[in-house]
Design a protein around this motif. Structure first.
Motif, PDB file in Angstrom:
ATOM      1  N   UNK A   1     -19.620  -5.524  -5.818  1.00  0.00           N
ATOM      2  CA  UNK A   1     -19.607  -5.753  -4.370  1.00  0.00           C
ATOM      3  C   UNK A   1     -20.403  -7.005  -4.007  1.00  0.00           C
ATOM      4  N   UNK A   2     -21.580  -7.157  -4.630  1.00  0.00           N
ATOM      5  CA  UNK A   2     -22.392  -8.335  -4.354  1.00  0.00           C
ATOM      6  C   UNK A   2     -21.683  -9.605  -4.814  1.00  0.00           C
ATOM      7  N   UNK A   3     -21.053  -9.537  -5.978  1.00  0.00           N
ATOM      8  CA  UNK A   3     -20.331 -10.695  -6.495  1.00  0.00           C
ATOM      9  C   UNK A   3     -19.145 -11.034  -5.597  1.00  0.00           C
ATOM     10  N   UNK A   4     -18.419 -10.008  -5.139  1.00  0.00           N
ATOM     11  CA  UNK A   4     -17.260 -10.235  -4.276  1.00  0.00           C
ATOM     12  C   UNK A   4     -17.680 -10.845  -2.942  1.00  0.00           C
ATOM     13  N   UNK A   5     -18.792 -10.363  -2.398  1.00  0.00           N
ATOM     14  CA  UNK A   5     -19.294 -10.918  -1.136  1.00  0.00           C
ATOM     15  C   UNK A   5     -19.705 -12.375  -1.326  1.00  0.00           C
ATOM     16  N   UNK A   6     -20.396 -12.653  -2.424  1.00  0.00           N
ATOM     17  CA  UNK A   6     -20.809 -14.026  -2.704  1.00  0.00           C
ATOM     18  C   UNK A   6     -19.604 -14.928  -2.925  1.00  0.00           C
ATOM     19  N   UNK A   7     -18.595 -14.412  -3.638  1.00  0.00           N
ATOM     20  CA  UNK A   7     -17.387 -15.212  -3.907  1.00  0.00           C
ATOM     21  C   UNK A   7     -16.647 -15.519  -2.612  1.00  0.00           C
ATOM     22  N   UNK A   8     -16.646 -14.564  -1.685  1.00  0.00           N
ATOM     23  CA  UNK A   8     -15.977 -14.800  -0.401  1.00  0.00           C
ATOM     24  C   UNK A   8     -16.675 -15.914   0.366  1.00  0.00           C
ATOM     25  N   UNK A   9     -17.993 -15.920   0.329  1.00  0.00           N
ATOM     26  CA  UNK A   9     -18.752 -16.985   0.994  1.00  0.00           C
ATOM     27  C   UNK A   9     -18.516 -18.318   0.301  1.00  0.00           C
ATOM     28  N   UNK A  10     -18.516 -18.283  -1.043  1.00  0.00           N
ATOM     29  CA  UNK A  10     -18.351 -19.512  -1.822  1.00  0.00           C
ATOM     30  C   UNK A  10     -16.982 -20.133  -1.634  1.00  0.00           C
ATOM     31  N   UNK A  11     -16.010 -19.349  -1.178  1.00  0.00           N
ATOM     32  CA  UNK A  11     -14.649 -19.868  -0.987  1.00  0.00           C
ATOM     33  C   UNK A  11     -14.521 -20.680   0.302  1.00  0.00           C
TER      34      UNK A  11
END
Length: 271
Positions: free
Chosen positions: A202-212
């Protein structure tokens, strides 16, 4: 029998990059990920490197073991009571290094997401509160227990009082009672609560969404958010309006608006 080789100590902090997300993992599980001077220095160095790395657009701070972070390393602190000055110089240095880390997180250009499992106590709670976003496992607990040992959590109070309402912060600081992940979310310390097995994903997915997103827009936005938050209303609007003008003049704003109007996906240039 000894084979002539020596064991190599595990690093106190592990960095792993995945796509545009850097994950910093506290790696002192046997010491409940206590913030020793070595770990504080490792965090400072890693954050400095990330700040200068344009390939990284978001950061996750996680931890090994059942505890996120138990705060300052009390064994390291206790050993210095025997110093000629009673530990004063060491304590001042330790607090200064910790304060530098806690200030480096909001000052970092990239957003920072904490992934909290188990307990986050004292300076460990401070570390989570200093991050821009917090994802917590259902079993996570947050506590500022200093008063239980005659040591009020004054430095954790700085980050905590900026993350939650004043009276909620004071109750945690004065009672030393831990709060669960649900209550932490209710008062604004936590953004999302997930099952333990889903925490890292979940933390990785949230970070990836921001990074996109556009790194320029995100980083300008984070900087402006922190800058305006402590200002009077009129000054805050002046700072925010200037940031909006700067953002509108960027290539990514023209690309994003054009893509929205054309109903296509934007192609960020991060400038």
């Amino acid at each position: 029998m000894p084979d002539g080789t020596s064991a190599v100590a595990a690093p106190v902090l592990v960095r792993q990059d995945r796509d545009a997300v850097a994950t910093l993992t506290l790696n002192r599980p046997a010491a409940r990920n206590g913030l020793s001077l070595a770990l504080l220095d490792a965090l400072t160095a890693a954050l400095r490197e990330i700040a200068a790395d344009p390939a990284i657009r978001c950061v996750v701070i996680a931890a090994e073991g059942p505890v996120f972070c138990a705060g300052h390393d009390l064994k390291e602190i206790t050993a210095r009571f025997a110093d000629p000055d009673g530990g004063q110089a060491f304590f001042a240095d330790s607090m200064a290094r910790c304060a530098a880390v806690m200030q480096a997180i909001p000052a970092l250009p990239q957003p920072v997401v904490a992934a909290v499992q188990g307990m986050a106590t004292a300076a460990g709670c401070q570390l989570a509160a200093a991050c821009d976003l917090v994802v917590a496992a259902e079993a996570a607990r947050f506590c500022t227990p200093g008063v239980d040992i005659g040591l009020f959590c004054s430095t954790p109070a700085v980050a905590l009082s900026r993350a939650v309402p004043r009276k909620a912060a004071m109750e945690m600081l004065l009672t030393a009672e831990p709060i669960d992940a649900g209550e932490a979310r209710r008062i604004g310390l936590v953004n999302r609560v997930v099952p333990a097995g889903a925490l890292r994903d979940e933390a990785q997915a949230l970070a990836a969404r921001i990074a996109a997103r556009s790194a320029l827009a995100v980083q300008l936005g984070k900087r402006t958010f922190h800058r305006q938050s402590g200002l009077p209303l009129a000054e805050a609007y002046e700072v925010a309006a200037a940031a909006m003008v700067e953002n509108l003049l960027a290539e990514d704003a023209a690309e994003g608006i054009g893509a929205f109007l054309a109903r296509r996906s934007p192609e960020w240039r991060h400038r």
